[in-house]
Scaffold this active site. Structure first.
Site, PDB file in Angstrom:
ATOM      1  N   GLN A 108     145.218  21.944 100.576  1.00 37.58           N
ATOM      2  CA  GLN A 108     145.300  20.666 101.308  1.00 37.58           C
ATOM      3  C   GLN A 108     145.966  20.878 102.658  1.00 37.58           C
ATOM      4  OE1 GLN A 108     146.768  17.453  98.345  1.00 37.58           O
ATOM      5  NE2 GLN A 108     147.290  19.385  97.401  1.00 37.58           N
ATOM      6  N   HIS A 128     141.234  19.480 103.504  1.00 33.25           N
ATOM      7  CA  HIS A 128     141.660  18.472 104.490  1.00 33.25           C
ATOM      8  C   HIS A 128     141.452  18.966 105.917  1.00 33.25           C
ATOM      9  CE1 HIS A 128     144.395  16.401 101.273  1.00 33.25           C
ATOM     10  NE2 HIS A 128     143.114  16.196 101.080  1.00 33.25           N
ATOM     11  N   CYS A 170     132.862  17.279 123.949  1.00 40.11           N
ATOM     12  CA  CYS A 170     131.842  18.035 123.218  1.00 40.11           C
ATOM     13  C   CYS A 170     130.894  18.726 124.206  1.00 40.11           C
ATOM     14  CB  CYS A 170     131.055  17.097 122.303  1.00 40.11           C
ATOM     15  SG  CYS A 170     129.631  17.886 121.518  1.00 40.11           S
ATOM     16  N   GLY A 212     153.032  23.836  94.869  1.00 35.83           N
ATOM     17  CA  GLY A 212     153.573  23.110  96.020  1.00 35.83           C
ATOM     18  C   GLY A 212     152.872  21.815  96.332  1.00 35.83           C
ATOM     19  N   ASN A 238     156.000  24.214  90.652  1.00 32.27           N
ATOM     20  CA  ASN A 238     156.583  23.308  91.633  1.00 32.27           C
ATOM     21  C   ASN A 238     158.085  23.232  91.422  1.00 32.27           C
ATOM     22  OD1 ASN A 238     154.789  21.774  93.568  1.00 32.27           O
ATOM     23  ND2 ASN A 238     153.594  21.477  91.700  1.00 32.27           N
TER      24      ASN A 238
END
Ligand SMILES: [Zn+2]
Length: 283
Positions: A108, A128, A170, A212, A238
């Site tokens: 992530q 992500h 762009c 994590g 964790n």
């Protein structure tokens, strides 16, 4: 010294040619000094208005205030650029080296530190996105471009200059470029975020290591459930118990291992390396 249960389970998985997946979140990057940006570190002031990360990281805000959103992302990119992979990142890269096609990394984190540590991009699903990539906001093509180096390391409070703004156009259609990250008002997809690939890899996974992250977002939860439903083993690694801990304990042979990734993962890698050496079943 007695071999811990988790090490025995890992040896058995590798002996049986199991497939390993690692799912990482902000905790792994925190050990490199990167804040989560979901808390106060991510607040951003424009004039007299203070915006929360959940407002900044949206298409709605980009449409209203593209320069401010860009300034926030360039500040984050500058912080991440200074950070280095930590022992947790290096151990995860080592797992890919020994397991090769039997390994998948889902992250992530948008800081690119896993790639910097050596995880190959084809087996690293950045669900992500990545702060150091940009793409066309109008989606005129799905090409990803590198963030122009001239924009990395600038002062936090300086507004974009016209020359800097030009770098964020762009090259194909002349619309603005945007950060290649998943925003709060957007949905996962395959082409940018490997949504289907992540779930397919999860279905084939026999051992999932969650590291994590406490699983606040939707795809990590689906990944863990998919592994669980297909009879895979889950380790939740964790510093604090979290919703994944209970899921891990319900999976066959699963465990909650209360530890920091940078301290624990190097030991776990050694167990993997030893197991593969003795069984000679790498690859
Ligand atoms: Zn375009």
């Amino acid at each position: 010294m007695r071999t811990p249960d988790w090490a025995v389970t890992i040896q058995q998985h590798l002996d049986r040619q199991g497939r390993v997946m690692v799912l990482t979140g902000a905790g792994v990057s925190a050990e490199s000094g990167i804040p989560t940006f979901r808390g106060p570190e991510g607040y951003w002031t424009v004039g007299s208005q203070v915006y929360h990360p959940q407002e900044m990281a949206t298409m709605a805000m980009f449409q209203r205030r593209p320069d401010d959103v860009w300034q926030w992302y360039l500040y984050r990119a500058a912080l991440c650029h200074r950070a280095k992979p930590n022992p947790g990142h290096h151990a995860i890269a080592g797992m890919d080296t020994v397991l090769k096609k039997r390994f998948t990394l889902i992250t992530q984190n948008v800081d690119g530190l896993h790639l910097q540590a050596g995880n190959p991009v084809q087996r690293t699903y950045q669900i992500h996105g990545n702060l150091f990539q940009v793409r066309c906001v109008a989606d005129c093509s799905s090409d990803l471009h590198p963030l122009p180096p001239a924009l990395i390391g600038r002062d936090k409070d300086r507004p974009l200059s016209p020359a800097e703004r030009d770098l964020l156009i762009c090259p194909r259609c002349g619309e603005r470029l945007r950060p290649h990250v998943l925003w709060f008002d957007e949905a996962y997809n395959e082409i940018y975020f490997r949504f289907r690939s992540s779930l397919a890899a999860a279905a084939a996974t026999t051992l999932l290591l969650i590291v994590g992250t406490s699983g606040a977002t939707n795809l990590p939860q689906q990944v863990a459930w998919t592994v669980m439903q297909n009879g895979g083993t889950i380790y939740d690694i964790n510093p604090e118990p979290n919703p994944f801990s209970r899921l891990a304990l319900r999976s066959p042979g699963g465990q909650f291992i209360q530890a920091q990734s940078g301290r624990f993962l190097p030991d776990l890698l050694t167990v993997m390396q030893d197991a593969l050496k003795s069984s000679n079943k790498g690859g």
